[in-house]
Design a protein around this motif. Structure first.
Motif, short mmCIF file in Angstrom:
data_model
loop_
_atom_site.label_atom_id
_atom_site.label_comp_id
_atom_site.label_asym_id
_atom_site.label_seq_id
_atom_site.Cartn_x
_atom_site.Cartn_y
_atom_site.Cartn_z
N MET A 169 52.40 -34.80 37.28
CA MET A 169 52.35 -33.46 37.85
C MET A 169 52.61 -33.55 39.34
SD MET A 169 49.28 -30.69 37.68
CE MET A 169 49.52 -30.52 35.92
N GLY A 170 53.45 -32.60 39.88
CA GLY A 170 53.80 -32.62 41.28
C GLY A 170 52.67 -32.14 42.17
N LYS A 171 52.81 -32.40 43.46
CA LYS A 171 51.82 -31.94 44.43
C LYS A 171 51.79 -30.42 44.49
CE LYS A 171 50.42 -35.93 46.11
NZ LYS A 171 49.00 -36.34 46.08
N LYS A 172 50.60 -29.88 44.71
CA LYS A 172 50.43 -28.42 44.75
C LYS A 172 50.64 -27.91 46.17
CE LYS A 172 47.03 -28.56 40.99
NZ LYS A 172 45.63 -28.27 40.62
N ILE A 173 51.51 -26.89 46.28
CA ILE A 173 51.82 -26.31 47.58
C ILE A 173 51.59 -24.81 47.52
CG2 ILE A 173 53.59 -25.96 49.34
CD1 ILE A 173 54.95 -28.48 48.39
N LEU A 174 50.82 -24.29 48.46
CA LEU A 174 50.58 -22.84 48.55
C LEU A 174 51.49 -22.25 49.63
CD1 LEU A 174 49.02 -20.26 47.88
CD2 LEU A 174 47.26 -21.00 49.52
N LEU A 175 52.31 -21.26 49.23
CA LEU A 175 53.23 -20.58 50.14
C LEU A 175 52.66 -19.20 50.47
CD1 LEU A 175 56.51 -21.39 48.18
CD2 LEU A 175 55.54 -22.68 50.10
N VAL A 176 52.52 -18.89 51.76
CA VAL A 176 51.93 -17.62 52.18
C VAL A 176 52.92 -16.89 53.08
CG1 VAL A 176 49.90 -16.50 53.16
CG2 VAL A 176 49.69 -18.79 52.16
N ASP A 177 53.38 -15.71 52.62
CA ASP A 177 54.37 -14.95 53.38
C ASP A 177 54.38 -13.52 52.84
OD1 ASP A 177 56.76 -13.94 54.64
OD2 ASP A 177 57.38 -16.02 54.93
N ASP A 178 54.56 -12.54 53.72
CA ASP A 178 54.60 -11.15 53.25
C ASP A 178 56.00 -10.69 52.86
OD1 ASP A 178 55.31 -11.33 55.98
OD2 ASP A 178 54.96 -9.19 56.27
N GLU A 179 56.99 -11.60 52.95
CA GLU A 179 58.35 -11.28 52.53
C GLU A 179 58.59 -11.80 51.12
OE1 GLU A 179 61.28 -12.60 55.32
OE2 GLU A 179 60.06 -12.03 57.06
N PRO A 180 58.71 -10.94 50.12
CA PRO A 180 58.87 -11.37 48.72
C PRO A 180 60.07 -12.28 48.49
CG PRO A 180 58.39 -9.02 48.83
CD PRO A 180 58.63 -9.47 50.23
N PHE A 181 61.21 -11.96 49.11
CA PHE A 181 62.41 -12.78 48.91
C PHE A 181 62.19 -14.20 49.43
CE2 PHE A 181 66.38 -14.56 50.56
CZ PHE A 181 67.11 -14.62 49.39
N GLN A 182 61.57 -14.30 50.61
CA GLN A 182 61.31 -15.62 51.20
C GLN A 182 60.39 -16.44 50.29
OE1 GLN A 182 62.65 -16.64 54.27
NE2 GLN A 182 61.85 -18.65 53.73
N LEU A 183 59.39 -15.79 49.74
CA LEU A 183 58.46 -16.48 48.84
C LEU A 183 59.17 -17.00 47.60
CD1 LEU A 183 55.12 -14.41 48.79
CD2 LEU A 183 55.47 -16.72 49.66
N ARG A 184 59.94 -16.13 46.95
CA ARG A 184 60.62 -16.53 45.71
C ARG A 184 61.61 -17.66 45.96
NH1 ARG A 184 60.82 -10.87 44.83
NH2 ARG A 184 63.03 -10.82 45.46
N LEU A 185 62.33 -17.57 47.09
CA LEU A 185 63.31 -18.60 47.42
C LEU A 185 62.64 -19.97 47.61
CD1 LEU A 185 66.17 -19.47 48.19
CD2 LEU A 185 65.69 -18.77 50.55
N MET A 186 61.58 -20.00 48.43
CA MET A 186 60.90 -21.28 48.69
C MET A 186 60.24 -21.82 47.44
SD MET A 186 59.20 -20.92 52.48
CE MET A 186 58.59 -22.59 52.34
N GLN A 187 59.65 -20.95 46.65
CA GLN A 187 59.01 -21.39 45.41
C GLN A 187 60.03 -22.03 44.48
OE1 GLN A 187 57.48 -18.36 42.71
NE2 GLN A 187 55.68 -19.65 42.29
N LYS A 188 61.18 -21.40 44.34
CA LYS A 188 62.24 -21.92 43.46
C LYS A 188 62.71 -23.28 43.94
CE LYS A 188 66.68 -20.55 41.43
NZ LYS A 188 67.46 -21.75 41.78
N VAL A 189 62.96 -23.40 45.22
CA VAL A 189 63.46 -24.66 45.78
C VAL A 189 62.44 -25.79 45.59
CG1 VAL A 189 64.03 -25.84 47.94
CG2 VAL A 189 65.00 -23.59 47.44
N LEU A 190 61.19 -25.51 45.90
CA LEU A 190 60.16 -26.55 45.80
C LEU A 190 59.89 -26.93 44.35
CD1 LEU A 190 57.74 -25.29 48.60
CD2 LEU A 190 59.16 -27.35 48.66
N ASN A 191 59.83 -25.95 43.46
CA ASN A 191 59.60 -26.26 42.04
C ASN A 191 60.74 -27.11 41.49
OD1 ASN A 191 57.20 -24.90 41.98
ND2 ASN A 191 58.01 -23.05 41.02
N GLU A 192 61.97 -26.81 41.90
CA GLU A 192 63.12 -27.59 41.42
C GLU A 192 63.10 -29.03 41.94
OE1 GLU A 192 66.46 -25.31 42.69
OE2 GLU A 192 66.42 -23.96 40.95
#
Length: 374
Positions: A1-24
């Motif tokens: 299992m990969g390391k857990k990272i919490l992303l905090v941002d009020d911009e939905p697009f920025q959150l989805r983009l970073m989450q996708k990149v890191l999960n991949e």
């Protein structure tokens, strides 16, 4: 299992983009659109890294970081600021709050991933270095919280299995205290809520336990319930341990009669296996965590044994496991596995090698003690 990272941002697009990149890239990224949501996530699941925007409504990234630094559970989680601002004043303010670094939102994806990997690798390396240094000091001072070998008595044999979590010294502590040719005490405890730092406190608990046992024995007192209460009273008034609690299983073996006396403090049940009936009996304690109250309401149970009976003491790491990112506890699952192996008449080493193999996803240090009547 990969390391857990919490992303905090009020911009939905920025959150989805970073989450996708890191999960991949093998990480397990969780998102929060506000500081309030981020704190809720952290209450339920401690993260390996936090990446937070600075400018957010209601509570900004700087105040978020301040809140984390004020909480013992969160202050040591590595923290990165992620923002479009590159003003030196803002960067200095963030670093003054003990943030590891600052990442510009215009940073290319490949560089972002590389930076996150490097930061997490550095954190792991520093932790391993610190642990190695602590172990070295402990070895030089001959500080041990788990015996290195089994103990053979006239009518009993005591075997110990202890496995640390990710090679980090944990809160489990074990001791075998032979009073004379007749009486031997078996001790199993687990310091709660301090992760691998609990290892420090385990030595203090052990010193109190050893002293209390010796003093009570000198006074002619062999009641495990009364000894447990003595231990509890001393720990309760110790200011060094005022917010640290421990479970404890205390067993007295009478090598002449074959009887075992047992008292527990918020521990898991003592287990007795009878090979004739092929059944496992549970003995549950009523006592509270050590030091929680002045009077721990400890009770004592007497357990008769016959040839080939086996008694087991376990810590919670034995029955804890992780499934789909969630920590689960299942005593019955462990009991079923233990009973199956015992019915096959396997040795202690064979049982532990099978149950605690490399496929088991361990979430805590594990301790298992077997007391076998010969």
């Amino acid at each position: 299992m990969g390391k857990k990272i919490l992303l905090v941002d009020d911009e939905p697009f920025q959150l989805r983009l970073m989450q996708k990149v890191l999960n991949e890239n093998g990480f397990e990224a969780t998102t929060a659109s506000s500081v309030e949501s981020a704190l809720e996530v952290l209450q339920n699941d401690i993260q390996d890294l936090i990446i937070s925007d600075i400018e957010m409504p209601t509570i900004d990234g700087f105040d978020f970081r301040k809140r984390l630094l004020e909480d013992k559970k969160f202050k040591n989680i590595p923290f990165l600021f992620h923002t479009s601002h590159n003003k030196e004043m803002l960067i200095d303010k963030g670093l003054a709050l003990k943030a590891i670094d600052y990442i510009d939102k215009n940073t290319p994806v490949e560089q972002l991933v590389a930076k996150v990997k490097n930061i997490l690798a550095t954190v792991v390396e520093q932790n391993e270095k610190s642990i190695a240094e602590l172990k070295s000091v402990a070895d030089k001072l001959n500080l041990k919280n788990v015996p290195q070998k089994k103990l053979k008595l006239k009518n009993f044999e005591i075997n110990i299995f202890h496995k640390t979590y990710q090679n980090h010294p944990g809160g489990d502590f074990i001791d075998l205290i032979k009073i004379d040719d007749r009486y031997t005490f078996v001790v199993l405890g687990d310091v709660m809520g301090k992760k691998w730092g609990a290892w420090f406190f385990s030595f203090t608990f052990l010193s109190y336990i050893r002293s209390a046992i010796r003093l009570c024995v000198f006074d002619g007192n062999l009641s495990v319930a009364k000894i447990m209460q003595r231990i509890n009273q001393v720990i309760h008034v110790d200011e060094f341990l005022n917010d640290i609690y421990s479970t404890l299983s205390l067993v007295l073996i009478d090598d002449e009669t074959g009887d075992i006396s047992y008292c527990g403090a918020s521990d898991l049940p003592l287990l007795k296996y009878n090979p004739a009936s092929q059944e496992v009996t549970q003995y549950k304690s009523k006592g509270l965590l050590l030091g929680f109250f002045k009077n721990g309401n400890f009770n004592e149970q007497s357990i008769a044994t016959t040839s080939n009976d086996r008694v087991y003491l376990i810590s919670d790491g034995v029955i804890d496991f992780e499934a789909k990112g969630v920590k689960k506890t299942d005593l019955n699952l462990f009991l079923g596995s233990l009973k199956m192996h015992l019915n096959q008449n396997l040795s202690f080493n064979q049982i532990t090698e099978s149950i605690f193999n490399s496929q088991k996803y361990q979430v805590d240090d594990c301790s298992l003690i077997q007391i076998k009547r010969l």
